[in-house]
Structure formats: C-alpha cells, structure tokens
Design an enzyme around this catalytic site. Structure first.
Site, PDB file in Angstrom:
ATOM      1  N   ASN A 242       6.357  36.759  59.933  1.00  0.00           N
ATOM      2  CA  ASN A 242       7.108  37.869  60.526  1.00  0.00           C
ATOM      3  C   ASN A 242       6.798  39.225  59.894  1.00  0.00           C
ATOM      4  O   ASN A 242       6.979  40.254  60.531  1.00  0.00           O
ATOM      5  CB  ASN A 242       8.614  37.549  60.382  1.00  0.00           C
ATOM      6  CG  ASN A 242       9.471  38.778  60.527  1.00  0.00           C
ATOM      7  OD1 ASN A 242       9.804  39.185  61.636  1.00  0.00           O
ATOM      8  ND2 ASN A 242       9.831  39.414  59.416  1.00  0.00           N
TER       9      ASN A 242
ATOM     10  N   TYR B 144      -1.015  49.451  65.612  1.00  0.00           N
ATOM     11  CA  TYR B 144       0.090  48.478  65.630  1.00  0.00           C
ATOM     12  C   TYR B 144       0.021  47.616  66.906  1.00  0.00           C
ATOM     13  O   TYR B 144       0.093  46.379  66.848  1.00  0.00           O
ATOM     14  CB  TYR B 144       1.424  49.223  65.564  1.00  0.00           C
ATOM     15  CG  TYR B 144       2.630  48.328  65.664  1.00  0.00           C
ATOM     16  CD1 TYR B 144       3.014  47.526  64.595  1.00  0.00           C
ATOM     17  CD2 TYR B 144       3.386  48.277  66.838  1.00  0.00           C
ATOM     18  CE1 TYR B 144       4.128  46.699  64.687  1.00  0.00           C
ATOM     19  CE2 TYR B 144       4.496  47.454  66.937  1.00  0.00           C
ATOM     20  CZ  TYR B 144       4.857  46.672  65.858  1.00  0.00           C
ATOM     21  OH  TYR B 144       5.956  45.844  65.957  1.00  0.00           O
TER      22      TYR B 144
ATOM     23  N   ALA C 154      -2.522  47.069  68.850  1.00  0.00           N
ATOM     24  CA  ALA C 154      -3.702  46.194  68.828  1.00  0.00           C
ATOM     25  C   ALA C 154      -3.449  44.977  67.937  1.00  0.00           C
ATOM     26  O   ALA C 154      -3.828  43.852  68.269  1.00  0.00           O
ATOM     27  CB  ALA C 154      -4.923  46.972  68.337  1.00  0.00           C
TER      28      ALA C 154
ATOM     29  N   LYS D  77      -0.570  43.556  67.285  1.00  0.00           N
ATOM     30  CA  LYS D  77       0.429  42.665  67.885  1.00  0.00           C
ATOM     31  C   LYS D  77      -0.165  41.902  69.077  1.00  0.00           C
ATOM     32  O   LYS D  77       0.177  40.736  69.312  1.00  0.00           O
ATOM     33  CB  LYS D  77       1.658  43.473  68.297  1.00  0.00           C
ATOM     34  CG  LYS D  77       2.430  44.020  67.108  1.00  0.00           C
ATOM     35  CD  LYS D  77       3.096  42.887  66.353  1.00  0.00           C
ATOM     36  CE  LYS D  77       3.493  43.222  64.950  1.00  0.00           C
ATOM     37  NZ  LYS D  77       4.156  42.113  64.255  1.00  0.00           N
TER      38      LYS D  77
END
Ligand code: NAP
Length: 259
Positions: A91, A157, A159, A161
């Site tokens: 996470n 960010y 890209a 995810k």
C-alpha cells in the site's frame, strides 16, 4: 459475514498513516496479526499504540519499500515473528505533485520506485513464504488516478498506479502456482490526516463532486482489501475494484447537479 482472518499473518506497507493505517485497523479488528512497515519510526509507534489500545495484535518494521534489501529483511523478519505470511497489502505510496515541464527526472524515478518497483519487490520477497504455506494473498493499493483519470502534476504518479495494474495481471498468472491471488483496490478521494490541512471549504468542494456526497474513509479501502484477503475471494485474481463513491461516474459537471 466473511470467514474470520483471526490469527492470520498480515503485512501492510505504509501502515503508519492514512489508508495503510486504516487497512491495518480493519485487519487488526478481525484478530489478524498485523505488521506495519514504513520508514518513519515515530509514526509507526503511534499507529501501533492506537491499534494495540483497541486490542490489536500489531508490530512494526522500519522499511523503505523501494529498496530490495530492506523489503526482503522486513518480509522475512515479519514471517519469523508472526509464524509465516498469509496476506501482503502493498500500500505504501508517494504522490508529489509536479507538472512535466517542471519535473526533475529524479522525481519521476523516485515516484516509480516508491509506488511501482515496491509492488514488485514486496511480491518477490513474499513468494517464498507463500510457497511454503501453500497459499497467499496480495492486495495492491492502486488509484483511480492513472488507470482511469488524470490530474495535472501527477503524470508520474498516474503512470505508476496504472503500471501496478499491468504488473498485477502477469503476477496473478505467476502467483497462481503458489495458490496465491493478487488483486488491486483503486481508491478515489480518501480522507486521510494529510488532507486535514486543506481546510473544510476545500474538502466540502471535493465531496460535492462525488455522487455519494462524501470523501472515502480509510476503512472503506480496508474493507475492500479484507474482502480480497478472505477465503470467500479465493477464486478472484488479477482483478481490480474501484472504491470511489461514484467519483469517476459523472460524464459532465452538470451530471452531478442532476443528482
Ligand atoms: P499517506 O497518508 O501519505 O501515507 C503513506 C504511507 O506510505 C506512510 O505510512 C508512509 O510512511 C509510507 N511510505 C511512503 N514512502 C515509503 C517508502 N519509500 N517506504 C516505506 N513506506 C513509505 O498516503 P495515503 O493517502 O494513505 O496513500 C496510501 C496509498 O493509497 C498510496 O499508495 C496512494 O497512492 C494510494 N491512494 C491514496 C488516495 C487518497 O485519497 N489518499 C487515493 C488513491 C490512492 P513513511 O513516509 O514514514 O515511510
């Protein structure tokens, strides 16, 4: 009611704050043994104290998820302390906001390392433990940003995810031989400590753009992760679920006004 995860060994990376802390809270409340893994010891201690006060069986490991030696040591030491590993919640993430024109290439690399390389590293480190146990569960925290939406300043960010979801599909095939599933939760706007500084007016504006009329709670993500970790989800792998209160549904600004 899902089958209990009582006594299961769980790792939550980025468990010291925000969504990770919420995921840890949800798993600890079911009686799972939970290790929180991140870099800052003070926040880890505070999170463990909160969860222990609520009766949770928790511990922490200091770990940089972008570093192989650090991740491998964290996973192995957790498995030794908790009698194996049942669930990995990958996470931890970072989301600096910088437009492409202003972005130093090193910032791109850092975000990729924290958000995407970390998913690969933690899954790789967990495989021997899942193989030994003959089963396992992985839950990634992706995002709507990247896979479904865009936002100025978050090209790296987004890209990373979206990259997590690309990783997920092949990883699901490779992990199947270890009787291990891997799935992703894609949060919309979730209310975390980090958002508190934005002010109530700004937060109200964010909530107004969401059909269900509120930001998500960290437990909303924890509950989705808990489902993927449950026995009942044992035949689901390589999949993703959006948890966004309908945020990505309106096709125009006017559509929200019609609600
Ligand atoms: P947060 O409150 O800033 O917490 C981030 C956590 O990750 C902290 O525990 C942090 O601890 C840890 N972390 C960051 N870099 C790390 C590293 N290199 N090694 C180990 N741990 C690291 O963020 P959040 O909002 O809860 O976000 C958690 C995840 O949800 C992220 O993957 C994010 O992309 C995703 N997400 C969040 C939202 C949202 O609305 N909040 C929406 C969609 C997706 P240290 O800094 O001490 O290491």
């Amino acid at each position: 009611m899902l089958t209990s995860l009582k006594g299961k060994s769980v790792i939550v990376t980025g468990g010291s704050k925000g969504i990770g802390r919420g995921i840890a809270r949800v798993f600890a409340a079911t009686g799972a043994r939970v290790t929180l893994a991140s870099r800052g010891e003070e926040a880890l201690r505070a999170a463990c104290a909160e969860l222990e006060a609520a009766g949770g069986d928790v511990r922490y490991e200091i770990c940089d998820v972008s570093d192989w030696d650090s991740v491998r040591a964290m996973v192995d030491s957790t498995a030794a302390a908790q009698g194996g590993l049942d669930v990995l919640c990958a996470n931890a993430g970072a989301f600096p906001q910088t437009k492409i024109v202003d972005m130093d290439p090193s910032e791109w690399d850092q975000v990729m390392a924290t958000n995407l390389r970390s998913a690969f590293l933690s899954v790789k480190a967990a495989i021997p433990h899942f193989e030994r146990a003959g089963k396992g569960r992985v839950v990634l925290t992706s995002s709507i940003t990247g896979p479904l939406t865009g936002y100025p300043g978050w090209s790296h960010y987004g890209a990373s995810k979206a990259g997590q979801l690309g990783f997920l599909r092949t990883a699901a095939m490779e992990l199947a031989r270890y009787n291990t599933t891997i799935n992703a939760v894609m949060p919309g706007n979730i209310y975390t400590e980090g958002l508190q500084d934005l002010g109530q007016e700004y937060l109200d504006g964010m909530a107004a753009a969401i059909p269900l009329g509120r930001l998500g709670a960290v437990e909303d993500i924890g509950n989705a992760a808990l489902f993927f970790a449950s026995d009942e989800a044992g035949y689901i792998t390589g999949q993703q679920i959006v948890v966004d209160g309908g945020q990505t549904l309106p096709e125009s600004l006017e559509a929200i006004d019609e609600i």
